[in-house]
Scaffold this motif. Structure first.
Motif, PDB file in Angstrom:
ATOM      1  N   ALA A   1       2.157 -14.693   6.894  1.00  0.00           N
ATOM      2  CA  ALA A   1       1.587 -14.134   5.291  1.00  0.00           C
ATOM      3  C   ALA A   1       2.641 -14.631   4.270  1.00  0.00           C
ATOM      4  O   ALA A   1       3.548 -14.070   4.131  1.00  0.00           O
ATOM      5  CB  ALA A   1       1.328 -12.565   5.179  1.00  0.00           C
ATOM      6  N   PRO A   2       2.737 -15.759   3.915  1.00  0.00           N
ATOM      7  CA  PRO A   2       3.904 -16.389   3.252  1.00  0.00           C
ATOM      8  C   PRO A   2       3.657 -15.839   1.703  1.00  0.00           C
ATOM      9  O   PRO A   2       4.952 -15.865   1.013  1.00  0.00           O
ATOM     10  CB  PRO A   2       3.328 -18.046   2.962  1.00  0.00           C
ATOM     11  N   ARG A   3       2.571 -15.249   1.262  1.00  0.00           N
ATOM     12  CA  ARG A   3       2.424 -14.636  -0.105  1.00  0.00           C
ATOM     13  C   ARG A   3       1.764 -13.283  -0.056  1.00  0.00           C
ATOM     14  O   ARG A   3       0.566 -13.598   0.661  1.00  0.00           O
ATOM     15  CB  ARG A   3       2.187 -15.453  -1.185  1.00  0.00           C
ATOM     16  N   THR A   4       1.856 -12.206  -0.558  1.00  0.00           N
ATOM     17  CA  THR A   4       1.187 -11.034  -0.425  1.00  0.00           C
ATOM     18  C   THR A   4       1.362 -10.116  -1.539  1.00  0.00           C
ATOM     19  O   THR A   4       2.341 -10.301  -2.343  1.00  0.00           O
ATOM     20  CB  THR A   4       1.587 -10.351   0.881  1.00  0.00           C
ATOM     21  N   ALA A   5       0.433  -9.299  -1.868  1.00  0.00           N
ATOM     22  CA  ALA A   5       0.447  -8.203  -2.705  1.00  0.00           C
ATOM     23  C   ALA A   5       1.115  -7.079  -1.828  1.00  0.00           C
ATOM     24  O   ALA A   5       1.037  -7.323  -0.761  1.00  0.00           O
ATOM     25  CB  ALA A   5      -0.718  -7.631  -3.177  1.00  0.00           C
ATOM     26  N   ILE A   6       1.918  -6.104  -2.571  1.00  0.00           N
ATOM     27  CA  ILE A   6       2.849  -5.153  -1.729  1.00  0.00           C
ATOM     28  C   ILE A   6       2.253  -3.674  -2.646  1.00  0.00           C
ATOM     29  O   ILE A   6       2.574  -3.848  -3.657  1.00  0.00           O
ATOM     30  CB  ILE A   6       4.045  -5.618  -1.704  1.00  0.00           C
ATOM     31  N   LEU A   7       1.988  -2.899  -1.738  1.00  0.00           N
ATOM     32  CA  LEU A   7       1.902  -1.428  -2.189  1.00  0.00           C
ATOM     33  C   LEU A   7       3.055  -0.596  -1.673  1.00  0.00           C
ATOM     34  O   LEU A   7       3.268  -0.455  -0.267  1.00  0.00           O
ATOM     35  CB  LEU A   7       0.555  -0.924  -1.725  1.00  0.00           C
TER      36      LEU A   7
ATOM     37  N   ALA B   1      10.240  -2.797  -2.340  1.00  0.00           N
ATOM     38  CA  ALA B   1       9.432  -3.932  -2.556  1.00  0.00           C
ATOM     39  C   ALA B   1       9.615  -4.646  -4.114  1.00  0.00           C
ATOM     40  O   ALA B   1       9.472  -5.885  -4.195  1.00  0.00           O
ATOM     41  CB  ALA B   1       7.878  -3.205  -2.823  1.00  0.00           C
ATOM     42  N   LEU B   2      10.216  -3.700  -5.052  1.00  0.00           N
ATOM     43  CA  LEU B   2      10.949  -4.322  -6.223  1.00  0.00           C
ATOM     44  C   LEU B   2      11.835  -5.161  -5.755  1.00  0.00           C
ATOM     45  O   LEU B   2      11.954  -6.202  -6.501  1.00  0.00           O
ATOM     46  CB  LEU B   2      11.281  -3.096  -7.164  1.00  0.00           C
ATOM     47  N   ARG B   3      12.960  -4.646  -4.786  1.00  0.00           N
ATOM     48  CA  ARG B   3      14.021  -5.553  -4.593  1.00  0.00           C
ATOM     49  C   ARG B   3      13.512  -6.807  -4.063  1.00  0.00           C
ATOM     50  O   ARG B   3      14.194  -7.902  -4.306  1.00  0.00           O
ATOM     51  CB  ARG B   3      14.996  -4.650  -3.994  1.00  0.00           C
ATOM     52  N   PHE B   4      12.558  -6.924  -3.104  1.00  0.00           N
ATOM     53  CA  PHE B   4      11.994  -7.998  -2.392  1.00  0.00           C
ATOM     54  C   PHE B   4      11.399  -8.921  -3.622  1.00  0.00           C
ATOM     55  O   PHE B   4      11.659 -10.126  -3.539  1.00  0.00           O
ATOM     56  CB  PHE B   4      10.970  -7.778  -1.371  1.00  0.00           C
ATOM     57  N   ALA B   5      10.592  -8.467  -4.419  1.00  0.00           N
ATOM     58  CA  ALA B   5      10.235  -9.245  -5.817  1.00  0.00           C
ATOM     59  C   ALA B   5      11.320 -10.034  -6.519  1.00  0.00           C
ATOM     60  O   ALA B   5      10.949 -10.907  -7.012  1.00  0.00           O
ATOM     61  CB  ALA B   5       9.091  -8.605  -6.610  1.00  0.00           C
TER      62      ALA B   5
ATOM     63  N   ASP C   1       8.430 -15.952  -5.544  1.00  0.00           N
ATOM     64  CA  ASP C   1       7.274 -16.703  -5.029  1.00  0.00           C
ATOM     65  C   ASP C   1       6.454 -16.170  -3.907  1.00  0.00           C
ATOM     66  O   ASP C   1       5.446 -16.754  -3.506  1.00  0.00           O
ATOM     67  CB  ASP C   1       8.005 -18.116  -4.547  1.00  0.00           C
ATOM     68  N   ARG C   2       6.941 -15.188  -3.219  1.00  0.00           N
ATOM     69  CA  ARG C   2       6.294 -14.416  -1.971  1.00  0.00           C
ATOM     70  C   ARG C   2       5.267 -13.309  -2.591  1.00  0.00           C
ATOM     71  O   ARG C   2       4.825 -12.548  -1.706  1.00  0.00           O
ATOM     72  CB  ARG C   2       7.446 -13.976  -0.740  1.00  0.00           C
ATOM     73  N   VAL C   3       5.447 -12.778  -3.672  1.00  0.00           N
ATOM     74  CA  VAL C   3       4.814 -11.579  -4.187  1.00  0.00           C
ATOM     75  C   VAL C   3       3.752 -11.890  -5.257  1.00  0.00           C
ATOM     76  O   VAL C   3       4.256 -12.500  -6.194  1.00  0.00           O
ATOM     77  CB  VAL C   3       5.841 -10.635  -4.568  1.00  0.00           C
TER      78      VAL C   3
ATOM     79  N   VAL D   1      11.384  -9.233 -12.271  1.00  0.00           N
ATOM     80  CA  VAL D   1      10.051  -8.580 -11.618  1.00  0.00           C
ATOM     81  C   VAL D   1       8.854  -9.138 -12.636  1.00  0.00           C
ATOM     82  O   VAL D   1       8.717  -8.434 -13.369  1.00  0.00           O
ATOM     83  CB  VAL D   1       9.876  -7.371 -11.190  1.00  0.00           C
ATOM     84  N   THR D   2       8.257 -10.212 -12.532  1.00  0.00           N
ATOM     85  CA  THR D   2       7.413 -10.913 -13.382  1.00  0.00           C
ATOM     86  C   THR D   2       5.953 -10.816 -13.049  1.00  0.00           C
ATOM     87  O   THR D   2       4.961 -11.128 -13.973  1.00  0.00           O
ATOM     88  CB  THR D   2       7.666 -12.370 -14.006  1.00  0.00           C
ATOM     89  N   VAL D   3       5.695 -10.250 -11.957  1.00  0.00           N
ATOM     90  CA  VAL D   3       4.297 -10.298 -11.408  1.00  0.00           C
ATOM     91  C   VAL D   3       3.645  -9.124 -11.999  1.00  0.00           C
ATOM     92  O   VAL D   3       4.368  -8.148 -12.386  1.00  0.00           O
ATOM     93  CB  VAL D   3       4.429 -10.331  -9.794  1.00  0.00           C
ATOM     94  N   PRO D   4       2.309  -8.975 -12.061  1.00  0.00           N
ATOM     95  CA  PRO D   4       1.521  -7.663 -12.442  1.00  0.00           C
ATOM     96  C   PRO D   4       2.124  -6.515 -11.642  1.00  0.00           C
ATOM     97  O   PRO D   4       2.009  -6.637 -10.317  1.00  0.00           O
ATOM     98  CB  PRO D   4       0.145  -8.129 -12.273  1.00  0.00           C
ATOM     99  N   VAL D   5       2.364  -5.533 -12.367  1.00  0.00           N
ATOM    100  CA  VAL D   5       2.718  -4.173 -11.753  1.00  0.00           C
ATOM    101  C   VAL D   5       1.909  -2.999 -12.027  1.00  0.00           C
ATOM    102  O   VAL D   5       1.794  -2.802 -13.235  1.00  0.00           O
ATOM    103  CB  VAL D   5       4.356  -4.061 -11.890  1.00  0.00           C
ATOM    104  N   LEU D   6       1.302  -2.400 -11.111  1.00  0.00           N
ATOM    105  CA  LEU D   6       0.485  -1.116 -11.401  1.00  0.00           C
ATOM    106  C   LEU D   6       1.599  -0.061 -11.007  1.00  0.00           C
ATOM    107  O   LEU D   6       1.903   0.042  -9.717  1.00  0.00           O
ATOM    108  CB  LEU D   6      -0.733  -0.944 -10.330  1.00  0.00           C
TER     109      LEU D   6
END
Length: 280
Positions: free
Chosen positions: A93-99, A108-112, A117-119, A217-222
């Motif tokens: 899974a090179p790129r994924t959403a994370i809950l 998850a935040l630290r990984f992002a 590029d992987r989140v 962290v620039t991806v969408p965050v819920l």
């Protein structure tokens, strides 16, 4: 694959032998539990999300049956977060959403922050990641010999206490989970090593650097939080919204720390459309 069918298996990497569950088909979503929750904490959510996603529910280093095999593993927040990448490589899974829930949300935040590029997106339930004081139970676990006594002598009592504290609705506490978690703690499979690693992670994790770098962290965050959270108070939402560039915050009235179990319908109603956006 049938979305109701959950496979439990192992992913061997140079960092750790990861224990995880997999279900469903579709865009991947990785579930990262909070401290002491392990993949069991998502047992009700997995089949629901697996209707439209490939779900991976992970025991990260220091949790469940996952065993760290890298003798130079430095423990701590960045080490645990970085290990997520080796797991994703192992399962393709090179790129994924994370809950992420609680500490899992912090990882998850630290990984992002480290691997943007992987989140694809982050769904966070009462996440760690802020430089705040933990509740007394976790502070006590960091002190020898109290942590050792809790996991070796009284795991059922301490697990039940923390599980009940995580719910605002006592009638919704899944009591069977206490037995599952205690059985895993007492599993003879490399038990001494796993318990030692669990306590080392517990005593090494700090969130100062994670909070300082939230702007990365620039991806969408819920961001989901229960108004009655007794582990991490809902007022922390404001610190996240002030630092995360793209965040959609929701405080669910009457919810506790284990929001996905305490208020499952309200939580899923927000999670499902957010994760579905990855299908586009």
């Amino acid at each position: 694959m049938d979305s109701e069918h959950v496979e439990v298996g192992w992913a061997d990497t140079a960092v750790a032998r990861f224990h995880y569950a997999r279900a469903g088909t579709g865009p991947p979503v990785l579930l990262v539990p909070g401290a002491g929750g392990w993949r069991f904490s998502f047992e009700a959510l997995i089949p629901l999300l697996a209707r439209s996603n490939t779900v991976y529910a992970l025991d990260p280093p220091g949790q469940g049956l996952t065993e760290i095999v890298d003798r130079s593993f430095p423990y701590g927040t960045t080490a645990v977060a970085s290990s997520i990448g080796s797991f994703l490589d192992a399962v393709g899974a090179p790129r994924t959403a994370i809950l992420g829930h609680s500490w899992g949300g912090g990882f998850a935040l630290r990984f992002a922050e480290l691997h943007p590029d992987r989140v694809s997106r982050l769904a966070l339930i009462a996440p760690g990641g802020l430089d705040v004081k933990d509740v007394w139970e976790f502070r006590l676990a960091r002190l020898p010999p109290f942590g050792e006594l809790a996991v070796r002598i009284g795991p059922a009592r301490s697990t039940r206490h923390l599980l009940r504290k995580s719910f605002a609705h006592p009638e919704r506490v899944p009591e069977h989970r206490v037995g599952d978690l205690v059985d895993m703690l007492r599993s003879p499979q490399d038990r001494a090593t796993r318990l030692r690693q669990m306590l080392r992670v517990e005593r090494s994790v700090r969130w100062t650097t994670t909070e300082q770098n939230l702007h990365l962290v620039t991806v969408p965050v819920l961001l989901l939080w229960g108004s009655e959270d007794r582990i991490l108070p809902a007022r922390l939402v404001e610190r996240f919204t002030a630092r995360l560039p793209t965040v959609d915050p929701h405080v669910i009235s009457g919810g506790g720390h284990a929001l996905h179990d305490d208020c499952p319908h309200e939580t899923l109603a927000l999670l499902a459309p957010f994760l579905k956006a990855d299908h586009a």
